[in-house]
Design a protein around this motif. Structure first.
Motif, PDB file in Angstrom:
ATOM      1  N   ARG A   1       0.892  -1.209   0.159  1.00  0.00           N
ATOM      2  CA  ARG A   1       0.006   0.106   0.032  1.00  0.00           C
ATOM      3  C   ARG A   1       0.766   1.261  -0.022  1.00  0.00           C
ATOM      4  NH1 ARG A   1      -3.704  -3.334   2.978  1.00  0.00           N
ATOM      5  NH2 ARG A   1      -2.604  -2.984   4.982  1.00  0.00           N
ATOM      6  N   SER A   2       2.031   1.316   0.827  1.00  0.00           N
ATOM      7  CA  SER A   2       2.867   2.495   0.517  1.00  0.00           C
ATOM      8  C   SER A   2       3.620   2.699  -0.485  1.00  0.00           C
ATOM      9  CB  SER A   2       4.033   2.199   1.964  1.00  0.00           C
ATOM     10  OG  SER A   2       5.044   1.203   1.341  1.00  0.00           O
TER      11      SER A   2
ATOM     12  N   ILE B   1       6.424   6.323   6.491  1.00  0.00           N
ATOM     13  CA  ILE B   1       7.506   6.002   5.514  1.00  0.00           C
ATOM     14  C   ILE B   1       8.320   5.048   5.800  1.00  0.00           C
ATOM     15  CG2 ILE B   1       7.039   8.597   4.695  1.00  0.00           C
ATOM     16  CD1 ILE B   1       9.950   9.099   5.946  1.00  0.00           C
ATOM     17  N   GLU B   2       8.951   4.275   4.883  1.00  0.00           N
ATOM     18  CA  GLU B   2       9.908   3.279   4.885  1.00  0.00           C
ATOM     19  C   GLU B   2      11.442   3.632   4.787  1.00  0.00           C
ATOM     20  OE1 GLU B   2       6.930   2.369   3.298  1.00  0.00           O
ATOM     21  OE2 GLU B   2       6.084   1.813   5.207  1.00  0.00           O
ATOM     22  N   SER B   3      11.433   4.701   3.893  1.00  0.00           N
ATOM     23  CA  SER B   3      12.860   5.134   3.646  1.00  0.00           C
ATOM     24  C   SER B   3      12.912   6.523   3.275  1.00  0.00           C
ATOM     25  CB  SER B   3      13.341   4.441   2.456  1.00  0.00           C
ATOM     26  OG  SER B   3      12.720   5.128   1.184  1.00  0.00           O
TER      27      SER B   3
ATOM     28  N   LEU C   1       5.297   8.377  11.327  1.00  0.00           N
ATOM     29  CA  LEU C   1       5.933   6.834  11.509  1.00  0.00           C
ATOM     30  C   LEU C   1       6.973   6.873  10.406  1.00  0.00           C
ATOM     31  CD1 LEU C   1       5.973   4.102  12.718  1.00  0.00           C
ATOM     32  CD2 LEU C   1       4.419   3.299  11.439  1.00  0.00           C
ATOM     33  N   PHE C   2       8.194   6.773  10.913  1.00  0.00           N
ATOM     34  CA  PHE C   2       9.299   6.248  10.066  1.00  0.00           C
ATOM     35  C   PHE C   2       9.667   4.786  10.515  1.00  0.00           C
ATOM     36  CE2 PHE C   2      13.962   6.971   8.738  1.00  0.00           C
ATOM     37  CZ  PHE C   2      13.923   6.012   7.919  1.00  0.00           C
ATOM     38  N   ARG C   3       9.542   3.864   9.606  1.00  0.00           N
ATOM     39  CA  ARG C   3       9.861   2.428  10.180  1.00  0.00           C
ATOM     40  C   ARG C   3      11.271   2.308   9.956  1.00  0.00           C
ATOM     41  NH1 ARG C   3       4.657   1.743   7.194  1.00  0.00           N
ATOM     42  NH2 ARG C   3       2.895   1.184   8.722  1.00  0.00           N
ATOM     43  N   SER C   4      12.020   2.457  10.988  1.00  0.00           N
ATOM     44  CA  SER C   4      13.214   2.268  10.930  1.00  0.00           C
ATOM     45  C   SER C   4      13.975   0.870  10.598  1.00  0.00           C
ATOM     46  CB  SER C   4      14.138   2.888  12.030  1.00  0.00           C
ATOM     47  OG  SER C   4      13.900   1.909  13.216  1.00  0.00           O
TER      48      SER C   4
END
Length: 589
Positions: free
Chosen positions: A207-208, A287-289, A306-309
């Motif tokens: 989805r992102s 976000i993821e990056s 939310l930044f998924r580190s």
């Protein structure tokens, strides 16, 4: 003949293209594209692996004693013949050159093609030779793994010169979230998997990336062949294989309509999210990056919620990112957001997001019986204080460039809260002693475990803000594995107890004057927008692609009319069948 395969819709939209199958194997196989300059080296890797296996089989044949059954030597001859047969060797090279697959992926793709041919043979003896072929390919894959990958294995190829004019759709038994990120910006326009749930992390990443996707389609990889034309209907969860011209044109029309709708929604980018009765709502991005910041700002996000580190830690062969690498990623996000707040979640690995050094198979079967309840998220960080200190140092350093919020996942008890805050204090003090530049961090907690939701006074005492992770909160409240399609029908975000936990968390945080947001999938689901507004939520965090539609819903909502919906949602005797029609009635009132 056209065939329909049914699964779970997890990412909206329609994708039309040729199928690219990622075959399953008993050996873990990496899937990535190689650059044109690497093609000779990749072909050389394949040849070297073939030579190694040829020597192994030859040595085995020489070691067979005279008293051994004749069938054993004959079997080794069959394996040698298959190893050097052009239907395997030359065709595998074709996948590397034409599609730019790495050697392991090319082998898996050709195995899929040949395995189907064996299955269709009428002669039983020939059909059974498929097992020999699988064993030969497995030997080749192990030889490739033993020799290692090339120096720069992962190349995010965006060019379409090797794919031709046709769009491509990935079809696999399963795709890890980290592998999904490797396909960012590549030629794939959609994906289909045999397994997975609506709220698995792979679905969330899809989805992102704004890729139409269907998971839990069970027989998809068996029914779909390499290069089949397929349609992925991410709205209804249907995959159409070999569609008729009429069906194809209907879906192409839907694609055009969807494109026009997105263009219309994009005009809301600069418009503040204010309800009809004048309530301001904050819309943040997940976000993821660092590269995702461009999409977040383009969608009108007011910050990163939310930044998924953890995606910095994955697909690294077990090597953890050092402080400088993490600092570079975090500071890039902070600078890119240009003064808007950035919330960085500490590493959340485990369950369906294992590190390479702990494979998913090991987590599921060999070491940990239930990874969702095991050493994950903050538990993993506290168990490895050196790793945790490195991440905290990098985040503190990045906060010198703009407002940063530190968010801790999966806290459930006072001892974890104290240990976490002690680590934060320890790292802050050391940085100050060293004279390292840093900013001030707001520290918050994710509310994603029922124990946390039921201990809100404790959490509000120690933390500056809270964010509700509805995905795990639903999973743990209802005891449902959200990545398991066999129980996906029981994963119910409308369950009154789940909604009561969300409501109470929002009300208690608001009463204490502490910021509260929802960063789980519920925040980007249009069916829940009015309900969450009625609960009192004024901060939503979601994938950038979902933000324009949610903003439009907010602009059309009068929160004064939502009380009936709120009361029904938390009624223990209410059902989804009642609440959703009531929600529609409230929206049309």
């Amino acid at each position: 003949m056209s065939v329909q395969v049914f699964g779970l819709p997890v990412s909206r939209g329609v994708a039309i293209g040729r199928a690219v199958l990622v075959a399953s194997s008993r050996v873990d196989v990496a899937h990535y594209f190689v650059d044109a300059a690497q093609l000779p080296a990749e072909i050389a890797r394949l040849k070297q692996a073939r030579d190694i296996v040829s020597q192994e089989l030859g040595a085995l044949k020489d070691s067979v004693g005279g008293d051994a059954p004749a069938e054993l030597a004959a079997l080794l001859d069959v394996h040698l013949m298959l190893l050097h047969d052009d239907t395997l060797a030359a065709a595998t090279r074709h996948w590397i050159v034409e599609r730019r697959y790495n050697a392991e992926w090319a082998l898996s793709a050709q195995l899929e093609v040949l395995a189907r041919q064996f299955d269709e043979m009428e002669d039983e003896y020939l059909r059974e030779r498929k097992a020999d072929l699988e064993q030969v390919v497995e030997r080749l894959l192990r030889a490739l793994a033993a020799k290692g990958a090339p120096l720069s294995p992962v190349v995010p190829v965006a060019a379409r010169d090797f794919a031709g004019e046709d769009p491509l759709i990935l079809v696999a038994g399963d795709i890890s979230p980290a592998d999904m990120l490797h396909f960012r910006g590549s030629v794939f326009t959609g994906f289909v998997t045999d397994v997975g749930g609506r709220n698995s992390h792979t679905a969330i990443v899809a989805r992102s990336l704004d890729i139409p996707a269907v998971v839990g389609a069970r027989d998809a990889s068996r029914l779909i062949r390499q290069d089949d034309w397929i349609i992925v209907d991410g709205d209804s969860g249907v995959v159409v294989v070999a569609p008729s011209p009429i069906v194809l044109e209907e879906y192409r029309f839907r694609q055009r309509q969807s494109h026009l709708e997105r263009e219309r929604l994009s005009r809301l980018r600069a418009k503040p999210a204010i309800t009809l009765d004048g309530l301001k709502v904050e819309l943040l991005a997940n976000i993821e990056s660092p590269d995702d910041c461009v999409a977040a700002l383009a969608a009108g996000a007011e910050g990163v919620g939310l930044f998924r580190s953890e995606f910095l830690f994955m697909n690294r062969a077990g090597a953890l990112p050092d402080e400088d690498e993490q600092f570079d990623a975090y500071s890039r996000v902070v600078r890119a957001m240009n003064g808007l707040p950035v919330t960085i979640r500490t590493v959340d690995v485990g369950a369906d997001k294992p590190l390479d050094r702990i494979s998913a198979a090991e987590l599921r079967h060999e070491h940990i019986l239930n990874p969702a309840l095991g050493l994950r998220a903050i538990r993993w960080s506290l168990a490895d204080p050196d790793m945790f200190d490195v991440q905290l140092r990098a985040i503190f350093r990045a906060s010198a460039f703009g407002p940063v919020r530190l968010m801790i996942p999966m806290l459930s008890r006072a001892s974890e809260i104290h240990a976490t805050l002690e680590a934060v204090h320890r790292v802050r003090s050391r940085l100050d002693q060293e004279g390292v530049a840093r900013g001030e961090l707001q520290v918050g907690a994710m509310i994603e475990v029922p124990a946390a939701a039921l201990s809100m006074p404790l959490f509000l005492k120690y933390f500056d803000f809270v964010s509700i992770g509805t995905n795990d909160l639903i999973q743990y409240t209802l005891a449902i594995d959200r990545a398991d399609e066999s129980v996906a029908h029981l994963y119910d975000p409308w369950h009154p107890v789940v909604l009561k936990l969300v409501l109470d968390t929002i009300r208690l945080a608001t009463a204490a004057g502490k910021p509260v947001s929802v960063c789980g999938e519920m925040a980007g689901d249009l069916e829940f927008t009015e309900l969450l507004l009625g609960f009192g939520l004024r901060s939503f965090s979601m994938h950038p692609t979902q933000l324009p539609a949610v903003k439009q819903k907010i602009l059309r909502t009068d929160t004064q009319r939502l009380q009936a919906l709120v009361a029904a949602a938390v009624d223990p005797e209410s059902t989804q069948a009642f609440i959703q029609p009531l929600a529609r009635q409230t929206r049309s009132a």
